[in-house]
Structures are given as structure tokens and as C-alpha cells.
Design an enzyme around this catalytic site. Structure first.
Site, PDB file in Angstrom:
ATOM      1  N   HIS A   1       0.832  -1.200   0.000  1.00  0.00           N
ATOM      2  CA  HIS A   1       0.000   0.000   0.000  1.00  0.00           C
ATOM      3  C   HIS A   1       0.870   1.254   0.000  1.00  0.00           C
ATOM      4  O   HIS A   1       0.698   2.156  -0.838  1.00  0.00           O
ATOM      5  CB  HIS A   1      -0.918  -0.026   1.226  1.00  0.00           C
ATOM      6  CG  HIS A   1      -1.852   1.147   1.325  1.00  0.00           C
ATOM      7  ND1 HIS A   1      -3.184   1.060   1.017  1.00  0.00           N
ATOM      8  CD2 HIS A   1      -1.635   2.441   1.701  1.00  0.00           C
ATOM      9  CE1 HIS A   1      -3.749   2.239   1.191  1.00  0.00           C
ATOM     10  NE2 HIS A   1      -2.829   3.101   1.615  1.00  0.00           N
ATOM     11  N   GLU A   2       1.823   1.317   0.925  1.00  0.00           N
ATOM     12  CA  GLU A   2       2.678   2.503   1.016  1.00  0.00           C
ATOM     13  C   GLU A   2       3.612   2.610  -0.182  1.00  0.00           C
ATOM     14  O   GLU A   2       3.928   3.721  -0.631  1.00  0.00           O
ATOM     15  CB  GLU A   2       3.475   2.484   2.320  1.00  0.00           C
ATOM     16  CG  GLU A   2       2.628   2.438   3.592  1.00  0.00           C
ATOM     17  CD  GLU A   2       1.581   3.522   3.663  1.00  0.00           C
ATOM     18  OE1 GLU A   2       1.788   4.598   3.069  1.00  0.00           O
ATOM     19  OE2 GLU A   2       0.549   3.295   4.310  1.00  0.00           O
TER      20      GLU A   2
ATOM     21  N   ASP B   1      -7.713   7.687   2.131  1.00  0.00           N
ATOM     22  CA  ASP B   1      -7.218   7.993   0.786  1.00  0.00           C
ATOM     23  C   ASP B   1      -8.372   8.351  -0.137  1.00  0.00           C
ATOM     24  O   ASP B   1      -8.292   9.311  -0.916  1.00  0.00           O
ATOM     25  CB  ASP B   1      -6.457   6.796   0.210  1.00  0.00           C
ATOM     26  CG  ASP B   1      -5.206   6.462   1.001  1.00  0.00           C
ATOM     27  OD1 ASP B   1      -4.635   7.381   1.617  1.00  0.00           O
ATOM     28  OD2 ASP B   1      -4.800   5.288   1.001  1.00  0.00           O
TER      29      ASP B   1
ATOM     30  N   HIS C   1       1.762   4.433  -2.940  1.00  0.00           N
ATOM     31  CA  HIS C   1       1.787   5.890  -2.730  1.00  0.00           C
ATOM     32  C   HIS C   1       3.151   6.457  -3.101  1.00  0.00           C
ATOM     33  O   HIS C   1       3.254   7.476  -3.785  1.00  0.00           O
ATOM     34  CB  HIS C   1       1.512   6.218  -1.256  1.00  0.00           C
ATOM     35  CG  HIS C   1       0.093   5.998  -0.831  1.00  0.00           C
ATOM     36  ND1 HIS C   1      -0.987   6.446  -1.554  1.00  0.00           N
ATOM     37  CD2 HIS C   1      -0.426   5.400   0.278  1.00  0.00           C
ATOM     38  CE1 HIS C   1      -2.107   6.142  -0.924  1.00  0.00           C
ATOM     39  NE2 HIS C   1      -1.800   5.493   0.184  1.00  0.00           N
TER      40      HIS C   1
END
Length: 371
Positions: A179-180, A255, A183
Site C-alpha cells: 500500500h505505502e 485515501d 503511494h
């Protein structure tokens, strides 16, 4: 009396909005009469200064918008001049770092210019607090000299919160890493004005992981490309989870909130939708907007989100090797700083973004005014 005794005097009133807020003549709690009496007394005293030969300057300071003050307080002869104190620019932030660093022991290798770039929009009080927090970190580690790493850690602690290690399952930890990483890749490769400061899968402030991005320079407005980049960065974590696992987590809620807020503003406020609908439609009373127009505006908002989603999917698919690499590095190290992130991207032929030229400042007597 002081002005008459010494020839002149300056009266400084901090938080002037407490005394000078617009008068209210109907208050269910009975507090309006006292506040009005205080303001009336201040107005009378300021009028009395004009009747004296003494030279008196009255200065009031506040951190809120000027319109909260009573109009009578802003008439000529009272507070009839407005001076706006803005946040420091690049050169001023560097000088502020150097000023506060004089009172503590900072390693000679610390680059204050680089710190000034990381401290976009920080006030002098923010910068002082960063150095104080860095000193606390150094003391806890039983060191007498503050290093650049201490100052970076202080910025993270202040802006992101204190790190807490949770006992997550391997799968949940891996999903957080992907997930990170999503980003992170979207910020580094697509954002025109932001850069990655840090990526982490250590829990802070109730969130399982974070990619901390900061502007690379002061900008006072955002164009459509920047706003679309905000949306794609917000969707990067959701898309990365979906590409890797075929399912997503509820960690995308914030988000989505940010992405939808930006897309809504682009269409409803800024006339940036592709349908050609121009205007700030939120200023129109709800009863005056037809359901058909609302549907068009909402469809335009969804179109922006879908297009951003598609572009994000295409990029992360094309850069799947980089996505896997960053997820693996986060699982191994928990956190990645800017230099470590740039080093990995360079392995894949992705150089860092060029550092923008600093704004040209007029040459003056102050050191931070000289390039």
C-alpha cells in the site's frame, strides 16, 4: 503618562481579537454586555490618545482573519494600518535554523539549506520546536551533539506522531508495505511539485503506515495537473493492493476521502471538469440547482476519479518490479528515508527530480535576503 514622561511610547496588545471581536447585542448567556463594555472602553481610551500631545503608537497582533474585529476598531485614528506577517521563505528559514542552532550543539556537517527545503511553510516557532525535539532525541540516545538524522527524526515525530510497533500478521504487514509503496511510486514518478520525505510501515497516530511527502518549493496555487496528481497519489495504495492481492483493505478510506474531496473541488469549485461546466456551484443554494445539473457534476467528478485510477493502474503495472522492490525493502527495514528511496529508484534508471532554482531575493542588509 509614560509618553508624556519619556516623549513617546508604544502600546502592544497581543491577541487583540479577544478584546476587539465584533460586538454582540443579544447573548443568551449574558456575556455580551461585559465584552461590549470592554471594547467600548478600549475605543474611548484610543480616542483619548488623539487629544494628547504625547506620541503614542498602539500595535495589536492576532492570528485570525481581520474581519472578526469590530468595524469601529478599524476606523482612522485607531487600528487603521494592517501589516501581514507571512511565513518565512527559503532563505529566511535557513537563517532561522542557524539562529536557533546557536544555542545548542549541532554537528558541523548539518546542512541547514537542505533542512530549509524540507521545512516548507514552517514558522519560526515550528523551526525552534523542531530543534528542541531533536535535542531531546539526542539526549535520550546519550549524545551531546545533534545530528542531521536527529533533526529529521524530530520533523517526523512532530508531523507524523511517535512510532509504535504493532504485532501484525505477516500478510497484513505485507499488504501495508505494498500500500505505502504504491503511494511512494506515484509521488516520486508523477507528482509535479511534491517529493518523498519518508516511507514507513511503522504505526503512527492510528495509521499502519505512511508516505510523508513535502512540496519541493513554496507554491501559492495549484493547477489541474497538480490536483490530478494529488488524486493519483491518494489512489496509489488502493491500486497497489488490488494489483498484488486482488482484494483491498479498509485502510483506503482516508485515501478515498482525500481523492474525492479534490475531484469534487475540481469540478464543483474550479471548473476543471471535462464537461465544460464552469463556476463554483457550491455558492448556489441547493434548491436552485436542478437534479440534472447535480447529476452532470457528480458524473464529471467520477470521471476524474476513474481516469486517475486507470492511469495509476497502468503506471504501477508497468513499474511492478519497482513496486515489489520497495515493498520488500519496507518489510526488511520498516522505514526508508529520502536518500534511500532515491538510491533504489536510480537502480531502475529513475533519477531524482531536479532541485528547483530558489527564488531570487532582493539584496538587502539581512543575510537571508541574499541568494
Amino acid at each position: 503618562l509614560y509618553a508624556q514622561a519619556y516623549g513617546a511610547c508604544i502600546i502592544f496588545i497581543d491577541e487583540i481579537e479577544v478584546l476587539g471581536r465584533t460586538r454582540v447585542f443579544m447573548d443568551a448567556f449574558g456575556g455580551s454586555s461585559e465584552g461590549n463594555s470592554t471594547l467600548n472602553q478600549l475605543l474611548v481610551e484610543m480616542d483619548g490618545l488623539n487629544d494628547s500631545d504625547a506620541h503614542v503608537v498602539v500595535i495589536g497582533a492576532m492570528n485570525v482573519a481581520e474581519h472578526v474585529l469590530d468595524p469601529a476598531l478599524l476606523r482612522p485614528g485607531r487600528f487603521d494600518r494592517t501589516i501581514t506577517v507571512v511565513r518565512p521563505n527559503l532563505w529566511e528559514r535557513k537563517a532561522i535554523f542557524e539562529h536557533y542552532a546557536k544555542s545548542i550543539k549541532v554537528d558541523a556537517s548539518v546542512d541547514f539549506g537542505r533542512l530549509a527545503r524540507k521545512a516548507i511553510w514552517k514558522t519560526p516557532a515550528d523551526i525552534e520546536n523542531i530543534l528542541k525535539e531533536a535535542a531531546i532525541i539526542a539526549v535520550r540516545q546519550k549524545r551531546e551533539v545533534i545530528t542531521y538524522k536527529d533533526i529529521s527524526a524530530a520533523i517526523e515525530r512532530i508531523e507524523l506522531g511517535i512510532a509504535h510497533r504493532l504485532n501484525m500478521t505477516p500478510r497484513e504487514r505485507e499488504m501495508t508495505a505494498y500500500h505505502e509503496s504504491g503511494h511512494l511510486i506515484m509521488v516520486y514518478l508523477t507528482h509535479p511539485v511534491n517529493d518523498v520525505f519518508k516511507a514507513s510501515i511503522i504505526q503512527r497516530g492510528g495509521i499502519l503506515g505512511v508516505v510523508h511527502s513535502v512540496p519541493r518549493e513554496e507554491l501559492y496555487s495549484s493547477d489541474s495537473l497538480t490536483l490530478k496528481a494529488h488524486i493519483k497519489v491518494s489512489l496509489g495504495g488502493y491500486v497497489a493492493e488490488k494489483l498484488k492481492y486482488g482484494v483491498t483493505t479498509d485502510g483506503v478510506s482516508s485515501d478515498f476521502s482525500h481523492a474525492m474531496s479534490v475531484a469534487h473541488s475540481m469540478v464543483w469549485h474550479y471548473g476543471m471538469g471535462e464537461e465544460g461546466l464552469v463556476g463554483n456551484f457550491d455558492v448556489i443554494p441547493d434548491t436552485k440547482i436542478s437534479d440534472t445539473l447535480k447529476e452532470k457534476l457528480n458524473d464529471a467528478t467520477q470521471r476524474l476519479l476513474r481516469e486517475a485510477m486507470l492511469e495509476t493502474e497502468n503506471l504501477l503495472k508497468a513499474e511492478s518490479r519497482i513496486l515489489d522492490r520497495f515493498a520488500a525493502e519496507l518489510l526488511k527495514r520498516d522505514e526508508l528515508d529520502y536518500d534511500e528511496i532515491v538510491e533504489i529508484f536510480q537502480e531502475f534508471g529513475k533519477p531524482p527530480k531536479p532541485i528547483p532554482e530558489p527564488p531570487v531575493e532582493p539584496v538587502g542588509s539581512q543575510p537571508w535576503e541574499k541568494p
